[in-house]
Design an enzyme around this catalytic site. Structure first.
Site, PDB file in Angstrom:
ATOM      1  CG  HIS A  79      -2.215   1.091   1.105  1.00  0.00           C
ATOM      2  ND1 HIS A  79      -2.059   2.184   1.374  1.00  0.00           N
ATOM      3  CD2 HIS A  79      -3.207   0.797   0.753  1.00  0.00           C
ATOM      4  CE1 HIS A  79      -3.098   2.722   1.010  1.00  0.00           C
ATOM      5  NE2 HIS A  79      -4.009   1.878   0.695  1.00  0.00           N
ATOM      6  CG  ASP A 100      -8.328  -4.348  -3.155  1.00  0.00           C
ATOM      7  OD1 ASP A 100      -7.694  -3.366  -3.353  1.00  0.00           O
ATOM      8  OD2 ASP A 100      -9.653  -3.992  -3.007  1.00  0.00           O
TER       9      ASP A 100
HETATM   10  C1  SDX Z   1      -6.190   0.145  -3.149  1.00  0.00           C
HETATM   11  O1  SDX Z   1      -4.452   4.478  -2.124  1.00  0.00           O
HETATM   12  C2  SDX Z   1      -5.367   3.841  -1.453  1.00  0.00           C
HETATM   13  O2  SDX Z   1      -5.884   4.441  -0.450  1.00  0.00           O
HETATM   14  C3  SDX Z   1      -5.789   2.908  -2.080  1.00  0.00           C
HETATM   15  C4  SDX Z   1      -6.808   1.838  -1.462  1.00  0.00           C
HETATM   16  C5  SDX Z   1      -8.159   2.569  -1.304  1.00  0.00           C
HETATM   17  O3  SDX Z   1      -8.901   2.452  -0.458  1.00  0.00           O
HETATM   18  O4  SDX Z   1      -8.708   3.636  -2.052  1.00  0.00           O
HETATM   19  O5  SDX Z   1      -6.339   1.347  -0.388  1.00  0.00           O
HETATM   20  C6  SDX Z   1      -7.422   0.724  -2.236  1.00  0.00           C
HETATM   21  O6  SDX Z   1      -5.828   0.316  -4.158  1.00  0.00           O
HETATM   22  C7  SDX Z   1      -5.320  -0.958  -2.313  1.00  0.00           C
HETATM   23  C8  SDX Z   1      -4.357  -1.402  -3.284  1.00  0.00           C
HETATM   24  C9  SDX Z   1      -4.636  -2.606  -3.913  1.00  0.00           C
HETATM   25  N1  SDX Z   1      -3.598  -2.982  -5.034  1.00  0.00           N
HETATM   26  C10 SDX Z   1      -2.704  -4.066  -5.030  1.00  0.00           C
HETATM   27  O7  SDX Z   1      -2.986  -4.937  -3.961  1.00  0.00           O
HETATM   28  C11 SDX Z   1      -1.824  -4.253  -6.227  1.00  0.00           C
HETATM   29  C12 SDX Z   1      -0.595  -4.903  -5.621  1.00  0.00           C
HETATM   30  N2  SDX Z   1       0.037  -3.911  -4.720  1.00  0.00           N
HETATM   31  C13 SDX Z   1       0.652  -2.874  -5.459  1.00  0.00           C
HETATM   32  O8  SDX Z   1       1.011  -3.015  -6.846  1.00  0.00           O
HETATM   33  C14 SDX Z   1       1.572  -1.659  -4.621  1.00  0.00           C
HETATM   34  O9  SDX Z   1       1.685  -2.129  -3.502  1.00  0.00           O
HETATM   35  C15 SDX Z   1       0.723  -0.418  -4.645  1.00  0.00           C
HETATM   36  C16 SDX Z   1       0.290  -0.228  -6.035  1.00  0.00           C
HETATM   37  C17 SDX Z   1      -0.528  -0.581  -3.895  1.00  0.00           C
HETATM   38  C18 SDX Z   1       1.671   0.629  -3.890  1.00  0.00           C
HETATM   39  O10 SDX Z   1       2.485   0.820  -4.840  1.00  0.00           O
HETATM   40  P1  SDX Z   1       3.657   1.872  -4.272  1.00  0.00           P
HETATM   41  O11 SDX Z   1       3.234   2.446  -3.214  1.00  0.00           O
HETATM   42  O12 SDX Z   1       3.926   2.585  -5.673  1.00  0.00           O
HETATM   43  O13 SDX Z   1       5.018   0.830  -4.073  1.00  0.00           O
HETATM   44  P2  SDX Z   1       6.042   0.388  -5.309  1.00  0.00           P
HETATM   45  O14 SDX Z   1       5.314  -0.180  -6.542  1.00  0.00           O
HETATM   46  O15 SDX Z   1       7.205   1.351  -5.485  1.00  0.00           O
HETATM   47  O16 SDX Z   1       6.528  -0.953  -4.277  1.00  0.00           O
HETATM   48  C19 SDX Z   1       7.764  -0.704  -3.484  1.00  0.00           C
HETATM   49  C20 SDX Z   1       8.417  -2.147  -3.458  1.00  0.00           C
HETATM   50  C21 SDX Z   1       8.701  -2.474  -5.208  1.00  0.00           C
HETATM   51  O17 SDX Z   1      10.038  -3.318  -4.863  1.00  0.00           O
HETATM   52  P3  SDX Z   1      11.610  -2.632  -5.203  1.00  0.00           P
HETATM   53  O18 SDX Z   1      11.416  -1.781  -6.573  1.00  0.00           O
HETATM   54  O19 SDX Z   1      11.428  -1.699  -4.121  1.00  0.00           O
HETATM   55  O20 SDX Z   1      12.445  -3.725  -5.240  1.00  0.00           O
HETATM   56  O21 SDX Z   1       7.608  -3.183  -3.326  1.00  0.00           O
HETATM   57  C22 SDX Z   1       7.258  -4.044  -4.229  1.00  0.00           C
HETATM   58  C23 SDX Z   1       7.676  -3.222  -5.467  1.00  0.00           C
HETATM   59  O22 SDX Z   1       8.171  -4.161  -6.369  1.00  0.00           O
HETATM   60  N3  SDX Z   1       5.985  -4.365  -4.120  1.00  0.00           N
HETATM   61  C24 SDX Z   1       5.476  -5.806  -4.272  1.00  0.00           C
HETATM   62  C25 SDX Z   1       4.072  -5.724  -4.123  1.00  0.00           C
HETATM   63  N4  SDX Z   1       3.846  -4.248  -3.931  1.00  0.00           N
HETATM   64  C26 SDX Z   1       4.809  -3.660  -3.818  1.00  0.00           C
HETATM   65  N5  SDX Z   1       6.104  -6.860  -4.622  1.00  0.00           N
HETATM   66  C27 SDX Z   1       5.359  -7.844  -4.638  1.00  0.00           C
HETATM   67  N6  SDX Z   1       3.985  -7.783  -4.485  1.00  0.00           N
HETATM   68  C28 SDX Z   1       3.281  -6.533  -4.323  1.00  0.00           C
HETATM   69  N7  SDX Z   1       2.087  -6.598  -4.185  1.00  0.00           N
END
Ligand code: SDX
Length: 425
Positions: free
Chosen positions: A304, A361
């Site tokens: 998140h 989710d």
């Molecule tokens: C919602 O914003 C809100 O409030 C949203 C929400 C709401 O109520 O409105 O809470 C609802 O959208 C919840 C999120 C649902 N999405 C997912 O479950 C999709 C999977 N999660 C992600 O793609 C990710 O965690 C985000 C999009 C939610 C957040 O992305 P960020 O903050 O931009 O973080 P990032 O992508 O930069 O990740 C940081 C690191 C990365 O690794 P490195 O580059 O540091 O090596 O964490 C890793 C990412 O690759 N990472 C994951 C991951 N999420 C982040 N690795 C594996 N699985 C994951 N799910």
């Protein structure tokens, strides 16, 4: 004492005021940064940038706190009704019984959709994703209610949106099943009406299960608002151009559809089903997620932007999942896979070091499945829940007379060059 922050650039020091919110969030006010320094800021994904001040929802990502207008999500999920929370978000206070009765009655008496809107459904393929249908029909509402740009009617349009979204949502589902669309019934309350429109069939009686009603009430409350998330920021940005509320909310529906945002609840179930079909080896998928750059695999439902601790909503939903499935006598192996995946991930340094915890989710789809809601309707359920939050944020943006949103950029394209006639290219 008013605080300020000094910035020294190109040998000159500039001072910018700072401000602090009621929950001690701190910000530099850089409204005059470019005028003073010639510099803009760059913050991809707005990870560090506040777009506005807001009095609606507070999150503390480190402590896992979520409050709507100062009330904790735990209290509201346990004690409030979804429409009571909608009123709180939109109008700022929990409603008195008189206020609630009028709000609920107004909504109950606006659930019907213009018959000409039904004809729009006929233009969609039967297998159209319901989020695409929902976004289109919400946008079409501005054609059926042209007085929407009259600011004096905003409360009526708020009632129309809250009342008609469930009707539109269920109609897209019934059409995809080839079943007759059900009309809303004024003898039913908000959630009973939704369930009846979703599942009633003309060939047999349908009785709404109170366990299902209670579970949906909690799920809708948990999704109702979440400060400046992607879809809410979209609603505010579109609305900041003075676009009407239906167009703004329609844009929010589209933003929510994305698999990184609200579309994740559908992705989670499809991911868990794939893991089950592949033998249920969760550690294999944890490893795949850790090597995302080569596998392209992501653990949906984890991580998140704000929560670097447990998403408080995920905790509530996880407990509710056990309760609802046992009350309904549903034994879903997907739940066990989800719990196994959570445990494997939360014991792996890749997730722990990146503070990737289950988000809202991760478990919600398991409950929706148990309630009989089809996977491609999960994000629609998220939209029905988030609607009061979108409305509240749009209303606040308009009442605060926020300026049109227009971010800056750092240009990296070609510098000036002369036009080249085609024969010389
Ligand atoms: C919602 O914003 C809100 O409030 C949203 C929400 C709401 O109520 O409105 O809470 C609802 O959208 C919840 C999120 C649902 N999405 C997912 O479950 C999709 C999977 N999660 C992600 O793609 C990710 O965690 C985000 C999009 C939610 C957040 O992305 P960020 O903050 O931009 O973080 P990032 O992508 O930069 O990740 C940081 C690191 C990365 O690794 P490195 O580059 O540091 O090596 O964490 C890793 C990412 O690759 N990472 C994951 C991951 N999420 C982040 N690795 C594996 N699985 C994951 N799910």
């Amino acid at each position: 004492m008013a605080n300020s922050a000094d910035l020294t650039v190109d040998g000159k020091t500039y001072s910018f005021p700072t401000l602090e919110g009621t929950e001690n969030e701190k910000a530099f006010d850089i409204s005059n940064l470019r005028d003073q320094t010639g510099y803009v800021t760059l913050d991809r994904g707005y990870k560090n940038t506040g777009a506005t001040k807001s009095a609606i929802t507070f999150l503390d990502g480190e402590k896992g706190i979520l409050q709507y207008r100062g009330y904790s999500i735990e209290d509201l999920a346990a004690k409030a009704s979804f429409l009571g929370v909608a009123y709180l978000l939109i109008y700022g206070e929990l409603p008195t019984q008189t206020q609630y009765d009028k709000f609920e009655s107004d909504i109950r008496h606006h659930t019907m959709v213009n018959e000409d809107m039904r004809k729009i459904f006929d233009g969609f393929p039967v297998d159209a994703h319901p989020m695409g249908v929902l976004s289109s029909l919400v946008s079409a509402m501005s054609a059926f209610y042209p007085d929407v740009n009259d600011e004096d009617n905003t409360d009526l349009h708020i009632i129309r949106l809250l009342a008609k979204l469930p009707t539109i949502a269920t109609w897209s589902y019934k059409r995809s099943k080839g079943h007759p669309m059900n009309y809303p019934q004024n003898k039913l309350d908000y959630i009973q009406n939704f369930l009846n429109m979703m599942f009633a069939l003309p060939v047999e009686d349908y009785t709404v299960d109170p366990v299902v009603v209670e579970a949906l009430n909690v799920l809708l409350i948990l999704h109702a608002d979440h400060e400046q998330n992607c879809s809410t920021s979209t609603v505010r940005l579109v609305g900041s151009s003075q676009a009407n509320i239906y167009s703004s909310i329609s844009a929010g529906v589209s933003a929510l559809w994305g698999p990184l945002h609200g579309g994740a609840n559908q992705e989670v179930i499809e991911m868990l089903e794939n893991i089950k079909a592949d033998g249920g080896d969760v550690s294999k998928y944890v490893e795949m997620a850790k090597n995302a750059k080569s596998t392209g695999f992501r653990l949906y439902g984890f991580g998140h932007r704000v929560y670097k601790n447990f998403d408080p909503r995920a905790k509530i939903i996880k407990k509710a999942a056990d309760d609802v499935l046992s009350k309904l006598g549903v034994n879903d192996p997907i739940l066990d896979i989800a719990k196994g995946l959570e445990e494997a991930a939360l014991n792996d340094d890749y997730f722990v070091s990146r503070k990737l915890y289950p988000n809202v989710d991760f478990y919600s789809g398991i409950i929706y499945r148990a309630l009989g809601i089809p996977t491609n309707m999960f994000t629609v359920m998220f939209a029905i829940g988030r609607l009061p939050g979108w409305i509240a944020q749009w209303k606040e943006m308009r009442e605060n007379k926020e300026p049109i949103g227009r971010p800056r950029q750092i240009y990296t394209g070609p510098t000036h060059r002369e036009f080249v006639p085609v024969e010389k290219r």
